[in-house]
Design an enzyme around this catalytic site. Sequence first.
Site, PDB file in Angstrom:
ATOM      1  N   THR A   1       0.849  -1.196   0.000  1.00  0.00           N
ATOM      2  CA  THR A   1       0.000   0.000   0.000  1.00  0.00           C
ATOM      3  C   THR A   1       0.882   1.242   0.000  1.00  0.00           C
ATOM      4  O   THR A   1       1.988   1.230   0.536  1.00  0.00           O
ATOM      5  CB  THR A   1      -0.887   0.055   1.260  1.00  0.00           C
ATOM      6  OG1 THR A   1      -0.053   0.278   2.406  1.00  0.00           O
ATOM      7  CG2 THR A   1      -1.672  -1.233   1.425  1.00  0.00           C
ATOM      8  N   ASP A   2       0.391   2.298  -0.595  1.00  0.00           N
ATOM      9  CA  ASP A   2       1.070   3.575  -0.438  1.00  0.00           C
ATOM     10  C   ASP A   2       0.979   3.950   1.050  1.00  0.00           C
ATOM     11  O   ASP A   2       0.147   3.418   1.786  1.00  0.00           O
ATOM     12  CB  ASP A   2       0.453   4.654  -1.341  1.00  0.00           C
ATOM     13  CG  ASP A   2       1.434   5.801  -1.619  1.00  0.00           C
ATOM     14  OD1 ASP A   2       2.419   5.946  -0.853  1.00  0.00           O
ATOM     15  OD2 ASP A   2       1.225   6.548  -2.594  1.00  0.00           O
ATOM     16  N   TRP A   3       1.818   4.872   1.473  1.00  0.00           N
ATOM     17  CA  TRP A   3       1.965   5.187   2.902  1.00  0.00           C
ATOM     18  C   TRP A   3       0.684   5.831   3.466  1.00  0.00           C
ATOM     19  O   TRP A   3       0.470   7.025   3.311  1.00  0.00           O
ATOM     20  CB  TRP A   3       3.175   6.094   3.083  1.00  0.00           C
ATOM     21  CG  TRP A   3       4.465   5.326   3.282  1.00  0.00           C
ATOM     22  CD1 TRP A   3       5.347   5.508   4.320  1.00  0.00           C
ATOM     23  CD2 TRP A   3       5.022   4.278   2.476  1.00  0.00           C
ATOM     24  NE1 TRP A   3       6.395   4.617   4.203  1.00  0.00           N
ATOM     25  CE2 TRP A   3       6.228   3.854   3.094  1.00  0.00           C
ATOM     26  CE3 TRP A   3       4.606   3.616   1.321  1.00  0.00           C
ATOM     27  CZ2 TRP A   3       7.017   2.822   2.575  1.00  0.00           C
ATOM     28  CZ3 TRP A   3       5.402   2.597   0.796  1.00  0.00           C
ATOM     29  CH2 TRP A   3       6.578   2.213   1.421  1.00  0.00           C
TER      30      TRP A   3
END
Length: 854
Positions: A274-276
């Site tokens: 996942t992106d942050w």
Amino acid sequence: MRNSWLVALATVAIANADNLAYSPPAYPAPWANGQGDWADAYQKAVDFVSQLTLAEKVNLTSGVGWEGGQCVGNTGDIPSQNFRGFCMQDSPLGVRFADYVSAFPAGVNVAATWSRDLAYARGQAMGEEHRGKGVDIQLGPVAGPLGRIPEGGRNWEGFAPDPVLTGNMMASTIEGIQDAGVIACAKHYIGNEQEHFRQGSQQNYTVSDSISSNIDDVTLHELYLWPFADAVRAGVGSFMCSYNQVNNSYSCGNSYLLNHVLKGELDFQGFVMTDWGAQHSGVGDALAGADMDMPGDVAFDSGTAFWGSNLTIAVLNGTVPEWRVDDMAVRIMSAYFKVGRDRSRVPVNFDSWTQDTYGNEYYYAGEGWTKINDHVDVRGDHAQLIRQIGSSSAVLLKNTNGALPLTGKERNVGVFGADAGSNVNGVDGCADRGCDDGTLAMGWGSGTDNFPYLVTPEQAIEAAVIQNGGLFTAVTNQSGIDFAQKAAAQADTCLVFGNADSGEGYINVDGNVGDRNNLTLWQNAEAMIGAVAGECNNTIVVLHTVGPVLVESWLHHPNITAVLWAGLPGQESGNALVDVLYGKVNPGGKTPFTWGKQRSDWGVDIIYTPNNGEGPPQQDFTEGIFIDYRHFDKANVTPTWEFGYGLSYTTFSFSGLNVQPEPAAPYTPATGKTGAAPKFGKVQGASAYVYPDDINRIEAFIYPWINSTDLHASSGDPNYGWPTDKYVPKGAQDHSPQRVHPAGGAPGGNPGLYDVVATVSVDITNTGSVAGDEVPQVYVSLGGPNDAPKVLRAFDRLTIQPGQSKTWTTTLTRRDVSNWDTVRQNWVVTNYTKTVYVGNSSRKLPLKATLILK
Ligand SMILES: *[C@@H]1O[C@H](CO)[C@@H](O)[C@H](O)[C@H]1NC(C)=O
Ligand SMILES: *[C@@H]1O[C@H](CO)[C@@H](O)[C@H](O)[C@H]1NC(C)=O
Ligand SMILES: *[C@@H]1O[C@H](CO)[C@@H](O)[C@H](O)[C@H]1NC(C)=O
Ligand SMILES: *[C@@H]1O[C@H](CO)[C@@H](O)[C@H](O)[C@H]1NC(C)=O
Ligand SMILES: *[C@@H]1O[C@H](CO)[C@@H](O)[C@H](O)[C@H]1NC(C)=O
Ligand SMILES: *[C@@H]1O[C@H](CO)[C@@H](O)[C@H](O)[C@H]1NC(C)=O
Ligand SMILES: *[C@@H]1O[C@H](CO)[C@@H](O)[C@H](O)[C@H]1NC(C)=O
Ligand SMILES: *[C@@H]1O[C@H](CO)[C@@H](O)[C@H](O)[C@H]1NC(C)=O
Ligand SMILES: *[C@@H]1O[C@H](CO)[C@@H](O)[C@H](O)[C@H]1NC(C)=O
Ligand SMILES: *[C@@H]1O[C@H](CO)[C@@H](O)[C@H](O)[C@H]1NC(C)=O
Ligand SMILES: *[C@@H]1O[C@H](CO)[C@@H](O)[C@H](O)[C@H]1NC(C)=O
Ligand SMILES: *[C@@H]1O[C@H](CO)[C@@H](O)[C@H](O)[C@H]1NC(C)=O
């Protein structure tokens, strides 16, 4: 924070009530099986994962929390196997937050070279630098944003608003990075085309959720997914799902995009991180196909996590099947073995949060004082490559009466504009390059790294002029119009610099929240250009811009003799520019985007203010596949400079087009079924996963263990177990053999898509007097009423001596002549006449032929 199922349910309810775009559920999550050239890596991964306990597998999948380790993302260790956790590090143009690293040209410059070789070389050099610092996964390259909107803040991190140019650059970059023994990460999947509202509320606006990119099936396949398919086919080890929603379902929990499209149709064998902060649920994202959560905590440093303990609990309470966690672990380890991390790993020897030599290993917790930075110099001889990419990406846009190249006989040279000089606060004076001070050589945000130095245009041009015995002055005071006029009146050659910057949405530069607010130059550079041109009849404009800018207000000034776009060239900016200005390098770059005459020429724009009340802003991609040149062509708008355009110090002619159909086996939809979901290892009772007594828990650190055998209490989730009967989406736990996607069957999609259906050859002659590079471009008209007038399908970059001819031969694949059929859910070659065009820009296509397929 939110129960995944609630989010999904609420979304459906909103979608139904308001008629908003909707993403259909797609379960179960496909399990890896070692397809294509993943077989060896898969077997090694299976062997490794088979030895692990549930808690150890969870450690592989779960980030330890923001600033919980030395890299921007870190996963837990597996002490029993003497295996340290993964180190994830930005950025797509170098090693972020480190010292003794190179600052490479940005992706947009790589696209402007139109050279797969340079893309590969840069990928490999960046991979070597990450490897040397101990990084396992370089967080790049970027194909999302693709560049739907010219103001899109992060467009420059990626390549070009064309899927074929971007797809080629993605593949070559990935091969380069991974050949260096580092896992690449294709990001941001998908529809992340603007910064505003990507994470919901921002600035003065409150909205309930992230913006939704509403993309129809044809547009997804023919445009945005295309370069990601190339990434999968190139063997990329990881994907990053994006912040935005697609059809009102978060990208990292969108089962249709992850399960059906990426892991089903594209047969992706690696893992999705996942992106942050792009994770919004635990069980939901796990079942929807996410494999690693970053940075691991629910909110930065909350000490709580959707995964970690919660993932262990979710397996123990039967909501996430054991095989799904096994698959996450196998996918992660497959990528590790595929690129040879087992042979190329060194300890992490830098720290993202400080460049001091000694510091805390656990930065947020302030624990673990140790030597954290060995200051390892990983730059090698990459400066040469950076300079070469810099000069090879320069696009000569205007050149009157041979104003360029400079001869070296110039007696009095003036350089003008703040963009020519240094940042007075230091080369890395602004955090994450979040300012526009001095010459622009990269945009801002997480897609940056530290400059080891930055050769400015002022420095490099001054050195050249002094060597040539001329006079030199530089007015880099952007308000110093009066000083500039005085100097310009004395100079015989005037070089004026202007820029336009953009970046990631968490930094606001001059009121631009990531995305640009306009398409004009920054800091009133037009005034500087006009003032200099008023006094100097040989005014050369050099642009450092993240994308297109409007130039019509000054372009036709009779004293403006040349215009050169230098993009975001990285640390060797000035040297690369001087190589082109003085003709040591003959410019061969071609603009990787279209330059319109006015803002309205592009059609689509950023959504700057919410358009759905306090609900998620709705970004309808109603223009379909018609972005950049496809839009200009369809709307019959004449641009200033079209996609693919660029001049040279020589000229080329094209002749002898030959389009030869090739016999190809008929296209056969993939059939059959997968095996059943395999399980590796055995889950024990809850007591086996309770925190060991002897563990010293680091503050806010995410562990895989549980507080007690009371799962509900250990979760601490107020919505725990509610409502039990509907928690798991239909089919999500089904581990029986699954039907293979007809358009799938191998990584990158159905192998028949890549069968060659035609050979195209053409003769290119250098008709001028100096050697130069030309970029032959093949465009295809698919011929249907809904098709673009033409789409780029093949290109190359050739060096040709004066008077010499070269025959260039390339191929077209079935995919190149296919359309996505929404009914068949597969690619088809329609019966419409296919036309092949060849030339050196999207609007200079002197040769054409009809392609009659065999
Ligand atoms: C989004 O909705 C459109 C229109 O219904 C549909 O064509 C497309 O497949 C959907 N995409 C996703 C990812 O759900
Ligand atoms: C998980 O990772 C943490 C941090 O590296 C480590 O302390 C712990 O022992 C690991 N747990 C397991 C079960 O391996
Ligand atoms: C937000 O509100 C402040 C105060 O009203 C205003 O100064 C600022 O311009 C606004 N920002 C945007 C992007 O509208
Ligand atoms: C488990 O996840 C929920 C959100 O779904 C969160 O509120 C809770 O704090 C998490 N528990 C742990 C132990 O991290
Ligand atoms: C820049 O030029 C302006 C206009 O002449 C002047 O007012 C200003 O003092 C100059 N800036 C510096 C730093 O000298
Ligand atoms: C466009 O934005 C830049 C950067 O904020 C600013 O310098 C410039 O003045 C703006 N242009 C116009 C016409 O407002
Ligand atoms: C062009 O430059 C000359 C000086 O070389 C100047 O006299 C003339 O006015 C300029 N032309 C225009 C249109 O500004
Ligand atoms: C510019 O002006 C100079 C001096 O007036 C003249 O010698 C030269 O030919 C002019 N150049 C062009 C390109 O008009
Ligand atoms: C591009 O092709 C045209 C012919 O279509 C030719 O006149 C021109 O010189 C070429 N441009 C370059 C930079 O070679
Ligand atoms: C688990 O135990 C730790 C340490 O005692 C405590 O800080 C944390 O709040 C507990 N988690 C839950 C969900 O109760
Ligand atoms: C199972 O555990 C997960 C993670 O703590 C939790 O979100 C979910 O509500 C639980 N489901 C059931 C049915 O207990
Ligand atoms: C092409 O035409 C043939 C014969 O008219 C027809 O059977 C076939 O379905 C058509 N194919 C497509 C893709 O339209």
